[in-house]
Design a protein around this motif. Structure first.
Motif, mmCIF file in Angstrom:
data_model
loop_
_atom_site.group_PDB
_atom_site.id
_atom_site.type_symbol
_atom_site.label_atom_id
_atom_site.label_comp_id
_atom_site.label_asym_id
_atom_site.label_seq_id
_atom_site.Cartn_x
_atom_site.Cartn_y
_atom_site.Cartn_z
ATOM 1 N N LEU A 43 0.811 -1.200 0.000
ATOM 2 C CA LEU A 43 0.000 0.000 0.000
ATOM 3 C C LEU A 43 0.856 1.265 0.000
ATOM 4 N N LEU A 44 1.953 1.212 0.747
ATOM 5 C CA LEU A 44 2.842 2.372 0.777
ATOM 6 C C LEU A 44 3.421 2.633 -0.605
ATOM 7 N N ASP A 45 3.773 1.571 -1.309
ATOM 8 C CA ASP A 45 4.263 1.738 -2.685
ATOM 9 C C ASP A 45 3.238 2.468 -3.532
ATOM 10 N N GLU A 46 2.001 1.999 -3.416
ATOM 11 C CA GLU A 46 0.893 2.559 -4.180
ATOM 12 C C GLU A 46 0.744 4.048 -3.868
ATOM 13 N N LEU A 47 0.789 4.378 -2.583
ATOM 14 C CA LEU A 47 0.621 5.771 -2.173
ATOM 15 C C LEU A 47 1.767 6.626 -2.689
ATOM 16 N N ASP A 48 2.949 6.067 -2.619
ATOM 17 C CA ASP A 48 4.125 6.791 -3.067
ATOM 18 C C ASP A 48 4.003 7.110 -4.558
ATOM 19 N N ARG A 49 3.546 6.130 -5.310
ATOM 20 C CA ARG A 49 3.389 6.323 -6.745
ATOM 21 C C ARG A 49 2.341 7.404 -7.023
ATOM 22 N N LEU A 50 1.201 7.290 -6.328
ATOM 23 C CA LEU A 50 0.132 8.267 -6.532
ATOM 24 C C LEU A 50 0.621 9.686 -6.289
ATOM 25 N N ARG A 51 1.357 9.866 -5.237
ATOM 26 C CA ARG A 51 1.710 11.234 -4.909
ATOM 27 C C ARG A 51 2.734 11.787 -5.899
ATOM 28 N N ARG A 52 3.579 10.913 -6.425
ATOM 29 C CA ARG A 52 4.509 11.404 -7.430
ATOM 30 C C ARG A 52 3.779 11.702 -8.724
ATOM 31 N N GLU A 53 2.873 10.807 -9.118
ATOM 32 C CA GLU A 53 2.153 11.012 -10.370
ATOM 33 C C GLU A 53 1.246 12.231 -10.334
ATOM 34 N N ARG A 54 0.689 12.520 -9.172
ATOM 35 C CA ARG A 54 -0.361 13.526 -9.144
ATOM 36 C C ARG A 54 0.015 14.767 -8.363
ATOM 37 N N ASP A 55 1.236 14.866 -7.922
ATOM 38 C CA ASP A 55 1.678 16.032 -7.176
ATOM 39 C C ASP A 55 0.758 16.287 -5.981
ATOM 40 N N LEU A 56 0.518 15.197 -5.256
ATOM 41 C CA LEU A 56 -0.439 15.213 -4.167
ATOM 42 C C LEU A 56 0.268 15.528 -2.853
ATOM 43 N N ALA A 57 -0.291 16.457 -2.089
ATOM 44 C CA ALA A 57 0.249 16.700 -0.750
ATOM 45 C C ALA A 57 -0.405 15.724 0.223
ATOM 46 N N MET A 58 0.361 15.278 1.202
ATOM 47 C CA MET A 58 -0.208 14.311 2.145
ATOM 48 C C MET A 58 0.137 14.675 3.574
ATOM 49 N N ILE A 59 -0.831 14.399 4.451
ATOM 50 C CA ILE A 59 -0.532 14.400 5.880
ATOM 51 C C ILE A 59 -0.661 12.943 6.296
ATOM 52 N N PHE A 60 0.444 12.349 6.713
ATOM 53 C CA PHE A 60 0.443 10.921 7.000
ATOM 54 C C PHE A 60 0.585 10.721 8.505
ATOM 55 N N ILE A 61 -0.524 10.312 9.125
ATOM 56 C CA ILE A 61 -0.538 10.159 10.585
ATOM 57 C C ILE A 61 -0.173 8.721 10.938
ATOM 58 N N THR A 62 0.743 8.537 11.865
ATOM 59 C CA THR A 62 1.120 7.181 12.249
ATOM 60 C C THR A 62 1.746 7.189 13.631
ATOM 61 N N HIS A 63 1.768 6.026 14.269
ATOM 62 C CA HIS A 63 2.512 5.959 15.523
ATOM 63 C C HIS A 63 3.851 5.277 15.299
ATOM 64 N N ASP A 64 4.118 4.900 14.041
ATOM 65 C CA ASP A 64 5.343 4.168 13.731
ATOM 66 C C ASP A 64 6.263 5.066 12.906
ATOM 67 N N ILE A 65 7.208 5.679 13.578
ATOM 68 C CA ILE A 65 8.025 6.689 12.909
ATOM 69 C C ILE A 65 8.856 6.066 11.785
ATOM 70 N N ALA A 66 9.136 4.769 11.887
ATOM 71 C CA ALA A 66 9.943 4.121 10.855
ATOM 72 C C ALA A 66 9.258 4.149 9.498
ATOM 73 N N LEU A 67 7.912 4.166 9.520
ATOM 74 C CA LEU A 67 7.170 4.222 8.266
ATOM 75 C C LEU A 67 7.494 5.485 7.484
ATOM 76 N N LEU A 68 7.837 6.544 8.216
ATOM 77 C CA LEU A 68 8.006 7.843 7.585
ATOM 78 C C LEU A 68 9.404 8.041 7.007
ATOM 79 N N ALA A 69 10.324 7.170 7.448
ATOM 80 C CA ALA A 69 11.728 7.392 7.117
ATOM 81 C C ALA A 69 11.936 7.591 5.619
ATOM 82 N N ASP A 70 11.265 6.802 4.843
ATOM 83 C CA ASP A 70 11.525 6.834 3.414
ATOM 84 C C ASP A 70 10.366 7.453 2.652
ATOM 85 N N PHE A 71 9.499 8.135 3.359
ATOM 86 C CA PHE A 71 8.234 8.508 2.736
ATOM 87 C C PHE A 71 7.918 9.990 2.908
#
Ligand SMILES: Nc1ncnc2c1ncn2[C@@H]1O[C@H](COP(=O)(O)OP(=O)(O)OP(=O)(O)O)[C@@H](O)[C@H]1O
Ligand code: SF4
Ligand code: SF4
Ligand SMILES: [Mg+2]
Lengths: 324, 660, 305
Positions: free
Chosen positions: B524-552
């Motif tokens: 799912l993260l791959d999918e989201l990453d692709r979407l935001r690059r393709e569509r110049d989408l801004a995101m607010i990504f809420i999580t309790h797992d900071i490691a998820l954000l490292a590459d995102f």
């Protein structure tokens, strides 16, 4: 090596899926499907796998909360059966995942921790109070709060109380079923430290079940990887994390986000785990496996030794173990 | 009148598994009465009912006359406030000259005695049957529940009437037994479903695991959580019996005359309706008052056990104040600019400040990650921006400038034009975020049509394209599916497709992968990453797992107790966090991640209690570096690098202090 | 779906069989000899014996039961003891009147309750909600039979606007329907209100708003569809209320329906008729609930077998 404290042989738990007016079983859910492993005294064995792979069912079956469909469990050399669960429940205890449902809401925490002592009569009634105080203090809950009810405690404290209850009759083996998964990272760390301290002091063995690979690695000496009710890989924690011998373990490890990781370099799995009511033929992992070959759909790979202290259930584990 | 009527509400809420949310705290016995007494209406009901019961018990002392005493000279006296009435017969007399008031008071006696008796008979049978069915299950369960089904498949009053009609004589006992037996099913069902829920909870399993026998598990663990459900049901049942008893005597199937009873007074009254309407009116009023007092008390009990309905539906109210002129810099505003945002939940006794004076910016195509522990206000922040706060939550201060419009202040109409078309949101629990009874295709097409960007005829094509865009392999099949037929990962993809169909510029994702497995999460993260690059989408990504954000994420906001702790570029924060809390958080992750560590350096103590707003730094109790100033003065965010803020006194104190 | 319908049909037949059995035994378990109870006191033993033979109660219970079931399957409910008409004919004649009254009341109740309940749910604790709940509580505490008497007193006796008894024209429907509707509404208003409030708190409602669906769409389609499902069951239960309550309401307004028939039979101790009316009412109720379950399954895609 020492005699194993727990020996599990070909343990299987199937649930019939009942449907229709007369409740005939129309399908079987193979929650645990022929699982064998040992746990030695003082050792921590980790079990990882995705949701629905049978981890919790395994825990419940081992505790004889669900009766196994087949297979055997030997505890301390004695076979366990439905009529003979006493020894098992004296020496093996379990801590559950959800701190909000795992304590009875209308009992004081003192009473909760005292009940196992009363049931097994390990201490005379006159000593129970001091025992409870000692246990609560040991897990880091103020003994003065023994008269309070679970809802007056935070999630982390409740988990501590759950541990105190499990320790009350001084077991030798503790099953921890996702025992820290519901907690915040900061609190999770506190509980992990507590578990290590307790192990050091009492020489406890742990069966640590979790979907969180990082936590399992941190705590475990040996790790079992489960997929669809079966163990697909087993090995010493460091070796297994460093070099998985099974494609599923590989994919699982690479899917875990890490602070330093580069996602683009990861192995990606196709699709989602299949339903345990209709496992794929041959190797259950083959529809998703990046290494799958025609043979994988036909023949079920056995869990065979693949290195020192290691076992893997893949037709090509030799390749994975050898090169790379 | 069949019997299951009044349980509709109770059983439905009862079968729902207890929300494990801490909000649904169990009510303890000691505080029970105290809590009850806070509910004025319920207390009034209970008091009124107790007065009626007392009147019934002490009838011989209260009633001015013997209820059976005939006084033919005084018959048909009107009540005392009418012409011809006397204070001797305050409510008048009946055709035989018996005092109506006395008859009504004595009527309460029989009515209540029969109803109480029936409740006890029904309650005890039902409770035992429910326990047996729920706890022992198997054939006992099947037998009892089928029996109940057949009984409920039968308008039971008919049956009661038939039995009573053919019984040669009727005593109080006949009525109690017939009514009581008719109601056992209600109790049995509730008790059974409670037992089933409770016994499958972990605490009951734990009890078995510590070696408790079945009896002990049932008696000591399960039962205390079961009987609690009964008082409100029993009270409603009681109220119902009061009506049924009077109905039976109205049909002359109750106690044999001349025993006074509300129903029989009414039946007499009906014959003399034209002569003396009071005789028909008064017993009805007595019944209504009795039943109302009982049901008010019952509502009070039910409320205590199930406080869910307290707050109402979603209702957005734009802030009336004008947008504060916080930093009137001339430069171009980013896509989203949040300043001094404060969101509160005013509860009964406390006010929770879930987001506290928070400010940040987000540019187009940027990803802002928000991390923090449970309860730190991450979701509330997301809902504040979307203007979708649950009642009673409200943005009380600050501004949310989205492309120049202050979302906290624009009208509801303008806001709903922003939602979906320009801004979308994904939630943690995908299973609960799709309407269960509508197909995926319906929901997609409806959303596509709503945007107005897609002609109605092309809605279906757009829906399929939207599914393809989020990597769903067989969109034609999925489009016909109902949400429950899809796996969690698929459901979340559908949610993303729904959000993307309106081509928003900003997507808020509230823990979108927390409910999913790691392998699915990675996809799912791959999918989201692709979407935001393709569509110049801004995101607010809420999580309790900071490691998820490292590459995102491009930047990360660390929240603690609703406040900004640290905000800065993602790699800065991950490599070199400045705030002690952020440091501890990263430490915890880092150590678990890395091999061969001995002991975790952990944050001691528990997360803070937002309902108590203490002065000073919210982290002071747990902070290894806490200083005297930390307990008195709230630290304000200060710049510690380019676009990097941290709210800690360490940054403003001299370096020696900090080292100490 | 087909297999579900089949399954429910089988279940319904089982329940009807149970109902028949319960009715049979209920009437026979009551102490005393029906034949004796039916005849006035002091009737000579020879007459009672004949009565007993006519009723069939002289035979052993198992034989009676078999005969009863056999006759029931043939559609024969015996012969009324007063008037000597087949019970079936009399009941079938009265049934349409009961159904007309019931259907009109149910329809009206449902429309009004949904309207009031939904408006109340929009603003819980708002003024409309409070007033609606207070009125509902009062109406719920009001015994239907008393209400019937009072309404008749007011509108038929005092004001003479409406007929008090019998089935004459549309006007004769007003009072019994009003009585039933007022008794039925409180529960349904509360249930509608609660179902809507609960559903409005669900995640999919928030998600719907988040993608910009209008409030009308969210409430009118998403909430409505989900909230209505449990209410279907309630409507089924209320059908029972109407049928059971028909005994009282019909007798108050002297409505020529099955309820009046049943009460007459009870007063006259006409056993075959008591048995027949009770049975027919119970079967109608079972059929209604069968339809309700099918509707439920059709509305809720999650019920699939
Ligand atoms: N509807 C509500 N009514 C009352 N208080 C609420 C409500 N929603 C949230 N809160 C409170 O607001 C605070 C912040 O909650 P929020 O859900 O925003 O935290 P979070 O960071 O998203 O936590 P999590 O990681 O558990 O999702 C909490 O103290 C919570 O109890
Ligand atoms: S046996 Fe085949 S499918 Fe299974 S894991 Fe090994 S390579 Fe993959
Ligand atoms: S302000 Fe003080 S208490 Fe707060 S984080 Fe900084 S040093 Fe710690
Ligand atoms: Mg949240």
């Amino acid at each position: 090596m020492t005699e194993p404290i727990l020996r599990v042989h070909e343990l299987t738990k199937h649930f019939p899926i009942r449907r229709g007016l007369f409740g005939r079983a129309s399908a079987t859910l193979r929650a645990v499907d022929g699982v064998s492993f040992d746990v030695h005294p003082g050792e921590t064995v980790g079990i990882v796998g995705e949701s629905g792979c049978g981890k919790s069912t395994l825990a419940r079956t081992l505790m004889w909360l669900d009766e196994p469909t087949s297979g055997s469990v030997t505890f301390d050399g004695q076979p366990v059966s439905s009529g003979a669960t006493d020894l098992l429940r004296r020496q093996m205890q379990i801590v559950f995942q959800d701190p909000y449902t795992s304590l009875p809401p209308r009992m004081t925490i003192g009473d909760i921790v005292a009940d196992p002592i009363r049931i097994h009569g390990t201490h005379p009634e006159s000593e129970i109070r001091s025992q409870v105080n000692r246990l609560l203090t040991e897990v880091g809950v103020s003994a003065q709060r023994a008269g309070q009810y679970p809802f007056q405690f935070s999630g982390g404290q409740r988990q501590r109380i759950g541990i105190a209850r499990a320790l009350a009759i001084e077991p030798r083996l503790l099953i921890l079923d996702e025992a820290v998964s519901a907690l915040d990272v900061s609190v999770q760390g506190q509980i992990l430290n507590l578990l290590q301290d307790l192990q050091d002091q009492h020489g406890l063995a742990y069966l640590f079940i979790s979907h969180d690979l990082g936590v399992v690695r941190y705590l475990s000496d040996r790790v079992l990887v489960m997929y669809l009710g079966k163990i697909v890989e087993e090995g010493p924690a460091e070796a297994l994390y460093a070099k998985p011998h099974h494609p599923y373990t590989q994919a699982l490890l690479s899917a875990v986000p890490t602070l330093r990781g580069r996602r683009s370099e990861r192995v990606r799995l196709r699709g989602e785990p299949p339903k345990p009511t209709s496992p794929p033929s041959g190797c259950a992992f083959h529809p998703r496996c990046p290494m799958a070959q025609p043979i994988c759909a036909k023949e079920t790979p056995l869990l065979l030794p693949s290195g020192p202290g290691r076992r893997s259930a893949c037709h090509f584990s030799g390749q994975l173990a050898g090169n790379g | 009148m069949p019997f299951p009527d009044f349980t509709g509400e109770l059983t439905s809420s009862d079968q729902a598994p207890d929300a494990s949310a801490p909000a649904a705290l169990p009510v303890r016995r000691k505080s029970f009465l105290r809590q009850f007494s806070k509910r004025k209406v319920a207390t009034a009901g209970l008091t009124g009912f107790l007065i009626i019961v007392a009147m019934a018990i002490f009838a011989p002392f209260i009633a001015p006359h013997n209820p059976l005493q005939q006084n033919l000279g005084d018959n048909f006296k009107p009540p005392m406030w009418k012409d011809g009435g006397t204070s001797e017969y305050p409510l008048g007399t009946d055709p035989l000259g018996r005092d109506l008031l006395s008859r009504l008071i004595y009527g309460a006696r029989y009515s209540l005695a029969i109803s109480f008796g029936a409740v006890i008979v029904g309650g005890v049978i039902g409770f035992l049957a429910g326990l047996v069915a729920g706890f022992y299950g198997r054939w006992a369960d099947t037998l009892l529940m089928r029996l109940g089904d057949i009984q409920l498949a039968f308008p039971f009053v008919l049956f009661a009437i038939a039995i009573l009609a053919v019984s040669p004589n009727r005593t109080v006992w006949h009525l109690i037994v017939v009514l009581g037996i008719s109601s056992w099913v209600i109790y049995a069902r509730v008790v059974r479903s409670r037992v089933l829920t409770e016994r499958s909870k972990d605490y009951a399993r734990a009890a078995t695991a510590i070696g408790a026998s079945r009896m002990r598990v049932l008696r000591k663990y399960v039962m205390p959580n079961v009987w609690q459900a009964l008082p409100p049901i029993a009270l409603l049942n009681l109220a119902f019996f009061v009506i049924v008893e009077s109905l039976l005597s109205f049909l002359s199937l109750g106690l044999s005359p001349p025993t006074p009873s509300w129903g029989s007074i009414l039946a007499d009254g009906r014959q003399y309706m034209m002569l003396d309407p009071w005789m028909a009116l008064l017993p009805g009023i007595a019944i209504i008052i009795t039943v109302i007092t009982i049901s008010l008390a019952a509502d009070g009990f039910a409320d205590l056990l199930d406080p869910k309905l307290k707050f109402g539906a979603f209702r957005r109210q734009p802030l009336k104040t004008s947008t504060p002129d916080i930093d009137p810099s001339g430069e171009r505003l980013p896509l989203l600019s949040v300043r001094s945002l404060t969101t509160q939940f005013p509860l009964d006794e406390v006010t929770i400040t879930a987001v506290d004076d928070l400010s940040f910016d987000l540019g187009r195509g940027q990803v802002l990650g928000i991390v923090g522990e449970s309860g730190s206000g991450k979701s509330t922040l997301g809902f504040s921006i979307m203007q979708l706060l649950d009642a009673p939550g409200r943005v009380v201060d600050g501004r949310i400038l989205f492309d120049g419009a202050d979302l906290a202040r624009i009208s509801n109409r303008e806001m709903s034009a922003v939602r979906g078309d320009r801004m979308g949101m994904i939630f943690q629990d995908p299973g609960n975020s799709l309407t269960p009874v509508l197909t995926v295709g319906y929901q997609l097409e409806e959303t596509a049509r709503k945007t107005g960007k897609i002609p109605a005829k092309e809605a279906r094509t757009a829906a399929i394209a939207a599914l393809q865009a989020v990597g769903i392999p067989e969109p034609e099949r999925v489009i016909r599916a109902y949400p429950f037929e899809l796996s969690g990962g698929m459901q979340q993809r559908v949610m993303i497709a729904l959000a993307m169909i309106g081509t928003p510029e900003l997507l808020i994702l509230d823990e979108p992968t927390s409910a999913l497995d790691v392998t699915t999460q990675a996809q799912l993260l791959d999918e989201l990453d692709r979407l935001r690059r393709e569509r110049d989408l801004a995101m607010i990504f809420i999580t309790h797992d900071i490691a998820l954000l490292a590459d995102f994420a491009d930047s990360i906001l660390v929240m603690y107790a609703g406040q900004l702790c640290e905000l800065g570029p993602a790699n800065e924060i991950i490599r070199r966090p400045r705030h002690p809390y952020a440091q501890a958080l990263l430490n915890a992750v880092e150590l678990v991640d890395a091999p061969g560590t001995d002991r975790l350096a952990v944050i001691p103590g528990d997360p803070p209690d937002l309902s108590r707003h203490l002065p000073g730094c919210p982290f002071a109790d747990r902070c290894p570096h806490a200083m005297a100033v930390c307990r008195d003065v709230e630290p304000k965010p200060v710049a510690v690098g380019a676009g990097h803020l941290s709210a800690c006194h360490l940054h403003t104190q001299s370096t020696e202090d900090a080292a100490a | 779906m087909t297999s579900y319908v089949l399954q429910r049909t089988v279940q319904m037949i089982v329940v009807i069989f149970g109902v028949v059995t319960v009715t049979f035994f209920a009437v026979r378990l009551v102490p005393g000899d029906p034949a004796r109870l039916m005849e006035p006191p002091g009737t000579p033993e020879s007459v009672i014996k004949i009565t007993r033979e006519q009723l069939g109660t002289d035979k052993p219970i198992p034989e009676q039961y078999v005969n009863f079931i056999r006759d029931f399957v043939r559609g024969d409910l015996g012969t009324s003891f007063r008037g000597s008409r087949p019970v079936m004919d009399t009941v079938l004649e009265a049934l349409p009147n009961t159904l007309a009254l019931g259907l009109i009341s149910m329809a009206l109740t449902t429309i009004l309750s949904f309207g009031i309940g939904i408006v109340a749910a929009m603003r819980p604790n708002g003024w409309f909600d409070r007033i609606a709940l207070v009125l509902a509580s009062i109406a719920q505490a009001t015994p239907g039979f008393w209400l019937g008497v009072i309404l008749a007193l007011l509108f038929a006796v005092e004001l003479k606007w409406l007929p008090a008894v019998g089935r004459t024209g549309w006007k004769s429907f007003v009072l019994p329907v009003a009585t039933l509707v007022i008794s039925l509404m409180p529960l349904q208003i509360r249930a509608v209100r609660q179902a809507f409030i609960e559903t409005m708190g669900e995640g999919f409602v928030r998600a719907g708003r988040a993608r910009g669906l209008s409030e009308t769409t969210v409430l009118g389609i998403h909430v409505m569809k989900v909230a209505a499902i449990p209410l279907v069951t309630l409507i089924g239960l209320q059908a029972g209320y109407v049928l059971g309550g028909s005994i009282v309401i019909e007798s108050i307004f002297n409505w020529p329906g099955v309820g009046t028939l049943a009460l007459q039979a009870i007063n006259q101790r006409d056993f075959p008729m008591i048995q027949g009316t009770v049975l027919v009412i119970a079967i109608v109720y079972t059929l209604i609930n069968f339809l309700v379950d099918l509707t439920y399954a059709a509305l809720d895609p999650r019920v699939k077998y």
